[in-house]
Design a protein around this motif. Structure first.
Motif, short mmCIF file in Angstrom:
data_model
loop_
_atom_site.label_atom_id
_atom_site.label_comp_id
_atom_site.label_asym_id
_atom_site.label_seq_id
_atom_site.Cartn_x
_atom_site.Cartn_y
_atom_site.Cartn_z
N GLN A 49 42.33 37.55 31.71
CA GLN A 49 42.21 36.88 32.99
C GLN A 49 40.92 36.04 32.93
OE1 GLN A 49 43.22 39.02 36.72
NE2 GLN A 49 43.30 40.86 35.45
N PRO A 68 41.26 39.85 41.51
CA PRO A 68 41.62 40.82 40.48
C PRO A 68 41.44 42.28 40.88
CG PRO A 68 39.52 39.78 39.96
CD PRO A 68 40.08 39.06 41.14
N ALA A 96 40.45 35.37 40.07
CA ALA A 96 41.08 35.09 38.77
C ALA A 96 41.85 33.78 38.85
CB ALA A 96 42.00 36.23 38.37
#
Length: 226
Positions: free
Chosen positions: A137, A167, A196
């Motif tokens: 990510q 996230p 993210a």
């Protein structure tokens, strides 16, 4: 063998303490509780989002039996330091997998996309580059400082067609059933500020340009509030 199995095989059980991160991976805490041990939450490193080695060392007591480290967003944990800690105190040091390993072509692609963002993004704080980062990510920070915060920023870039997500919405130590009265400032800041951005297969050069344009247009959010 999963985390529960490894803890059991190592003899970790009732009365033992296991040092873990509260930033994501509730299944690690569940595994510790499953063997009737006590999870001890410690803070994260603000650059890697992994377990902070110094905080882990400070949390060791006579009841500590293990430390569980987790790579975060593709960034490897500081296993060398933690393994040294384990040797000094006779602790099990366990690395819980963050995600499945990617094929080399996918890894190369994600790193190239991350490099593109690193060079061009100004509207957010980009990740700190670390050796071995796989960028599962691409996580940036949008600090709240009296101006619109991370969530407002996320809504704004989504309206511009950028598929982003938070996230880790809530640290484990604040979830029902796992709450502990601990002070974890870096964990709290990360939960409040991280976002993210899209990375990986299927993204075209135009997609990457759209992300940069959307984020940089909101760069004023990062200026100090007066």
């Amino acid at each position: 063998m999963g985390t529960i199995g490894i803890l059991k095989c190592a003899g970790v059980g009732a009365g033992d303490e296991v040092i873990v991160s509260a930033y994501g991976n509730v299944e690690v805490t569940e595994a510790v509780l499953a063997v009737r041990a006590l999870p001890v939450f410690v803070d994260i490193d603000p650059d890697s989002y992994c377990l902070d080695a110094g905080a882990a060392a400070a949390a060791v007591t006579s009841r500590t039996a293990a430390v569980v480290a987790v790579p975060r967003f593709g960034c490897p944990a500081d296993l060398g330091w933690l393994q040294d800690l384990g040797r000094r105190h006779g602790l099990l040091v366990l690395e819980h997998p963050d995600a499945a390993d990617a094929e080399e072509s996918a890894l190369v692609q994600r790193r190239a996309q991350a490099a593109y963002f690193d060079e061009r993004l100004t509207g957010v704080r980009t990740p700190v580059a670390r050796a071995g980062h796989a960028y599962q990510q691409y996580v940036v920070r949008v600090p709240g400082n009296g101006r619109p915060d991370r969530d407002a920023f996320a809504r704004a870039v989504r309206r511009k067609g950028v598929d982003c997500h938070v996230p880790v919405k809530t640290p484990v130590h604040r979830l029902p059933g796992f709450r502990q009265p601990v002070c974890l400032p870096e964990t709290e800041h990360a939960a409040d500020e991280t976002l993210a951005l899209p990375v990986g297969g299927g993204l075209s050069r135009r997609d990457l340009q759209r992300v940069v344009s959307a984020c940089n247009a909101l760069g004023g959010l990062l200026q100090p509030a007066f």
